[in-house]
Design a protein around this motif. Sequence first.
Motif, short mmCIF file in Angstrom:
data_model
loop_
_atom_site.label_atom_id
_atom_site.label_comp_id
_atom_site.label_asym_id
_atom_site.label_seq_id
_atom_site.Cartn_x
_atom_site.Cartn_y
_atom_site.Cartn_z
N ARG A 24 -29.25 35.94 -4.38
CA ARG A 24 -29.40 35.40 -2.84
C ARG A 24 -30.95 35.62 -2.57
N MET A 28 -33.68 32.80 -1.07
CA MET A 28 -34.39 33.04 0.08
C MET A 28 -36.03 32.88 -0.33
N ASP A 44 -24.88 36.62 3.98
CA ASP A 44 -25.24 35.68 2.95
C ASP A 44 -24.38 35.95 1.74
N CYS A 45 -24.43 37.33 1.53
CA CYS A 45 -23.53 37.75 0.39
C CYS A 45 -22.13 38.21 0.56
#
Length: 214
Positions: A24, A28, A44-45
Amino acid sequence: MPLSLRADKIPRASIQRLAVYLQRLERMLLEGAELVSSEMLAGDCEINAAQIRKDLTYFGEFGVRGVGYNVQRLISCIKMALGIDRPWNCVLLGVGNMGSALLNHREFRRGQYSIIAVFDSDPLKIGQSISGLKVRDCKSLPEYIVGQDVQIGIIATPPDKAQIMADYLVEVGIRGLLNFASAHVFAPDEVFVENVDFCNHLYALSFKISQQDD
């Protein structure tokens, strides 16, 4: 702060989550992010922010309270923690459907992990070129390994040959085995083994779906 291990034994689940964070974070970075908070990374995770902070503190203090983490710095630290801040050479045993697919996997195309030689015991495959690599006879493995910096052996053989190949790799000094054969393999304590079993994931999925339907 320099990277430092803060526990003699890091939980396996934490190591697996670090790999998720790394994927991730690299995305980013490509999107132009310079700073990230544990809350942003958690969203996000799909992992609790407190868990992320706990996982990272096994390896040192990366963030600044109220500011967050520098994305590039955190990527570098996680790579160092996972031991992937350097290249790893691998050999592949078995070039059937699974072995051929692995040769073309993006992880082996990025350069961090490199399959530098492939081996098989099938006379019809020996001598062929697959993904630019000549298929060698498994019997030539000991001779090939001498002078080569190979740390990982990947097993992609039929299940009845998996343990034989594992023993062969151990004999020539390979320290890590990644086994994709549908049979678990075993090795001495000083050799690390990862058995990849797709059935376990399929069983977990079918169980979860069945529980939801009940």
